[in-house]
Design a protein around this motif. Sequence first.
Motif, PDB file in Angstrom:
ATOM      1  N   THR A 113       0.895  -1.144   0.000  1.00  0.00           N
ATOM      2  CA  THR A 113       0.000   0.000   0.000  1.00  0.00           C
ATOM      3  C   THR A 113       0.936   1.196   0.000  1.00  0.00           C
ATOM      4  O   THR A 113       1.710   1.394   0.943  1.00  0.00           O
ATOM      5  CB  THR A 113      -0.915   0.033   1.242  1.00  0.00           C
ATOM      6  N   ALA A 114       0.925   1.952  -1.083  1.00  0.00           N
ATOM      7  CA  ALA A 114       1.836   3.086  -1.264  1.00  0.00           C
ATOM      8  C   ALA A 114       1.038   4.380  -1.200  1.00  0.00           C
ATOM      9  O   ALA A 114      -0.064   4.460  -1.736  1.00  0.00           O
ATOM     10  CB  ALA A 114       2.555   2.969  -2.601  1.00  0.00           C
ATOM     11  N   THR A 115       1.626   5.393  -0.562  1.00  0.00           N
ATOM     12  CA  THR A 115       0.932   6.666  -0.397  1.00  0.00           C
ATOM     13  C   THR A 115       1.851   7.824  -0.757  1.00  0.00           C
ATOM     14  O   THR A 115       2.968   7.916  -0.244  1.00  0.00           O
ATOM     15  CB  THR A 115       0.446   6.841   1.058  1.00  0.00           C
ATOM     16  N   ALA A 116       1.357   8.691  -1.634  1.00  0.00           N
ATOM     17  CA  ALA A 116       2.051   9.942  -1.967  1.00  0.00           C
ATOM     18  C   ALA A 116       1.357  11.055  -1.185  1.00  0.00           C
ATOM     19  O   ALA A 116       0.122  11.152  -1.191  1.00  0.00           O
ATOM     20  CB  ALA A 116       1.990  10.218  -3.460  1.00  0.00           C
ATOM     21  N   THR A 117       2.139  11.874  -0.509  1.00  0.00           N
ATOM     22  CA  THR A 117       1.587  12.991   0.254  1.00  0.00           C
ATOM     23  C   THR A 117       1.734  14.249  -0.585  1.00  0.00           C
ATOM     24  O   THR A 117       2.828  14.798  -0.707  1.00  0.00           O
ATOM     25  CB  THR A 117       2.310  13.135   1.604  1.00  0.00           C
ATOM     26  N   THR A 118       0.621  14.687  -1.201  1.00  0.00           N
ATOM     27  CA  THR A 118       0.634  15.825  -2.107  1.00  0.00           C
ATOM     28  C   THR A 118       0.051  17.058  -1.425  1.00  0.00           C
ATOM     29  O   THR A 118      -0.599  16.932  -0.386  1.00  0.00           O
ATOM     30  CB  THR A 118      -0.191  15.529  -3.374  1.00  0.00           C
ATOM     31  N   VAL A 141      -2.667  10.426  -1.566  1.00  0.00           N
ATOM     32  CA  VAL A 141      -3.168   9.577  -2.638  1.00  0.00           C
ATOM     33  C   VAL A 141      -2.548   8.205  -2.430  1.00  0.00           C
ATOM     34  O   VAL A 141      -1.327   8.077  -2.424  1.00  0.00           O
ATOM     35  CB  VAL A 141      -2.780  10.130  -4.032  1.00  0.00           C
ATOM     36  N   SER A 142      -3.396   7.190  -2.230  1.00  0.00           N
ATOM     37  CA  SER A 142      -2.892   5.840  -1.969  1.00  0.00           C
ATOM     38  C   SER A 142      -3.238   4.906  -3.113  1.00  0.00           C
ATOM     39  O   SER A 142      -4.213   5.104  -3.832  1.00  0.00           O
ATOM     40  CB  SER A 142      -3.488   5.294  -0.668  1.00  0.00           C
ATOM     41  N   GLU A 143      -2.410   3.872  -3.248  1.00  0.00           N
ATOM     42  CA  GLU A 143      -2.639   2.879  -4.286  1.00  0.00           C
ATOM     43  C   GLU A 143      -2.146   1.521  -3.809  1.00  0.00           C
ATOM     44  O   GLU A 143      -1.262   1.436  -2.954  1.00  0.00           O
ATOM     45  CB  GLU A 143      -1.936   3.277  -5.582  1.00  0.00           C
ATOM     46  N   ALA A 144      -2.756   0.484  -4.360  1.00  0.00           N
ATOM     47  CA  ALA A 144      -2.283  -0.881  -4.160  1.00  0.00           C
ATOM     48  C   ALA A 144      -1.242  -1.122  -5.246  1.00  0.00           C
ATOM     49  O   ALA A 144      -1.550  -1.042  -6.435  1.00  0.00           O
ATOM     50  CB  ALA A 144      -3.441  -1.862  -4.277  1.00  0.00           C
ATOM     51  N   LEU A 145      -0.016  -1.371  -4.839  1.00  0.00           N
ATOM     52  CA  LEU A 145       1.122  -1.486  -5.751  1.00  0.00           C
ATOM     53  C   LEU A 145       1.590  -2.931  -5.779  1.00  0.00           C
ATOM     54  O   LEU A 145       1.699  -3.572  -4.729  1.00  0.00           O
ATOM     55  CB  LEU A 145       2.238  -0.575  -5.238  1.00  0.00           C
ATOM     56  N   SER A 146       1.865  -3.449  -6.973  1.00  0.00           N
ATOM     57  CA  SER A 146       2.365  -4.810  -7.131  1.00  0.00           C
ATOM     58  C   SER A 146       3.665  -4.770  -7.931  1.00  0.00           C
ATOM     59  O   SER A 146       3.722  -4.145  -8.996  1.00  0.00           O
ATOM     60  CB  SER A 146       1.323  -5.668  -7.861  1.00  0.00           C
ATOM     61  N   VAL A 147       4.695  -5.435  -7.403  1.00  0.00           N
ATOM     62  CA  VAL A 147       6.002  -5.486  -8.066  1.00  0.00           C
ATOM     63  C   VAL A 147       6.379  -6.959  -8.206  1.00  0.00           C
ATOM     64  O   VAL A 147       6.478  -7.676  -7.204  1.00  0.00           O
ATOM     65  CB  VAL A 147       7.078  -4.736  -7.254  1.00  0.00           C
ATOM     66  N   ALA A 180      -0.300  -0.706 -10.497  1.00  0.00           N
ATOM     67  CA  ALA A 180      -0.927  -0.058  -9.345  1.00  0.00           C
ATOM     68  C   ALA A 180      -2.395   0.216  -9.618  1.00  0.00           C
ATOM     69  O   ALA A 180      -2.799   0.406 -10.764  1.00  0.00           O
ATOM     70  CB  ALA A 180      -0.203   1.238  -9.014  1.00  0.00           C
ATOM     71  N   LYS A 181      -3.169   0.223  -8.547  1.00  0.00           N
ATOM     72  CA  LYS A 181      -4.584   0.572  -8.623  1.00  0.00           C
ATOM     73  C   LYS A 181      -4.862   1.568  -7.504  1.00  0.00           C
ATOM     74  O   LYS A 181      -4.564   1.299  -6.338  1.00  0.00           O
ATOM     75  CB  LYS A 181      -5.438  -0.680  -8.460  1.00  0.00           C
ATOM     76  N   LEU A 182      -5.414   2.730  -7.880  1.00  0.00           N
ATOM     77  CA  LEU A 182      -5.718   3.755  -6.894  1.00  0.00           C
ATOM     78  C   LEU A 182      -6.727   3.246  -5.876  1.00  0.00           C
ATOM     79  O   LEU A 182      -7.632   2.482  -6.208  1.00  0.00           O
ATOM     80  CB  LEU A 182      -6.249   5.014  -7.573  1.00  0.00           C
ATOM     81  N   TYR A 187       6.761   9.720  -0.866  1.00  0.00           N
ATOM     82  CA  TYR A 187       6.097   8.520  -1.369  1.00  0.00           C
ATOM     83  C   TYR A 187       6.553   7.370  -0.485  1.00  0.00           C
ATOM     84  O   TYR A 187       7.733   7.009  -0.477  1.00  0.00           O
ATOM     85  CB  TYR A 187       6.514   8.298  -2.826  1.00  0.00           C
ATOM     86  N   ASN A 188       5.639   6.836   0.321  1.00  0.00           N
ATOM     87  CA  ASN A 188       5.982   5.809   1.307  1.00  0.00           C
ATOM     88  C   ASN A 188       5.061   4.624   1.176  1.00  0.00           C
ATOM     89  O   ASN A 188       3.928   4.752   0.706  1.00  0.00           O
ATOM     90  CB  ASN A 188       5.881   6.399   2.721  1.00  0.00           C
ATOM     91  N   GLY A 189       5.539   3.457   1.597  1.00  0.00           N
ATOM     92  CA  GLY A 189       4.722   2.268   1.463  1.00  0.00           C
ATOM     93  C   GLY A 189       4.909   1.279   2.580  1.00  0.00           C
ATOM     94  O   GLY A 189       5.916   1.289   3.287  1.00  0.00           O
ATOM     95  N   VAL A 190       3.890   0.423   2.717  1.00  0.00           N
ATOM     96  CA  VAL A 190       3.907  -0.674   3.684  1.00  0.00           C
ATOM     97  C   VAL A 190       3.583  -1.957   2.927  1.00  0.00           C
ATOM     98  O   VAL A 190       2.609  -2.012   2.173  1.00  0.00           O
ATOM     99  CB  VAL A 190       2.851  -0.430   4.794  1.00  0.00           C
ATOM    100  N   ARG A 191       4.410  -2.975   3.140  1.00  0.00           N
ATOM    101  CA  ARG A 191       4.230  -4.253   2.442  1.00  0.00           C
ATOM    102  C   ARG A 191       2.950  -4.933   2.935  1.00  0.00           C
ATOM    103  O   ARG A 191       2.698  -5.017   4.125  1.00  0.00           O
ATOM    104  CB  ARG A 191       5.430  -5.157   2.681  1.00  0.00           C
TER     105      ARG A 191
END
Length: 130
Positions: free
Chosen positions: A30-35, A40-46, A57-59, A121-125
């Motif tokens: 779960t990644a979040t950009a602080t604008t 703005v958060s998104e589910a990120l897959s790598v 990613a999906k918002l 831009y920060n994230g939690v696995r």
Amino acid sequence: MYSKARLAFVLLATLLAAPAFGQSFLGEWTATATTPGGEVSEALSVVKTVGGYAVTAKLIGVAEGAPTAGPGTDVVLEGDRFSYKRTITTPDGDVVLAYTGVVSGDKFTGTAEVGGFQVPYNGVRTKSGG
């Protein structure tokens, strides 16, 4: 002064403790950009692919039909460091977002940049990658 055996052990322990090349950013986040307009958060897959790595990613919590960025390009994973780009197509043309960061365990910290303007831009696995 180190003996050869002790030096070999120290070097081996250091190598084994180091993260595998390009592995730490793999997984789901779960990644979040602080604008300036809010978070703005998104589910990120790598994931690892035959040709390198794929980032999708999906918002989260955004109205249907909102502009979304495409898949990651120029993906680079080097130990705990990562970088990639994504493009949003708008009526005024394409906008490129550039992401960079460093993974530490199950979290990452970094920046997202658009047009020379950077935001945190920060994230939690949420799930480990393989």
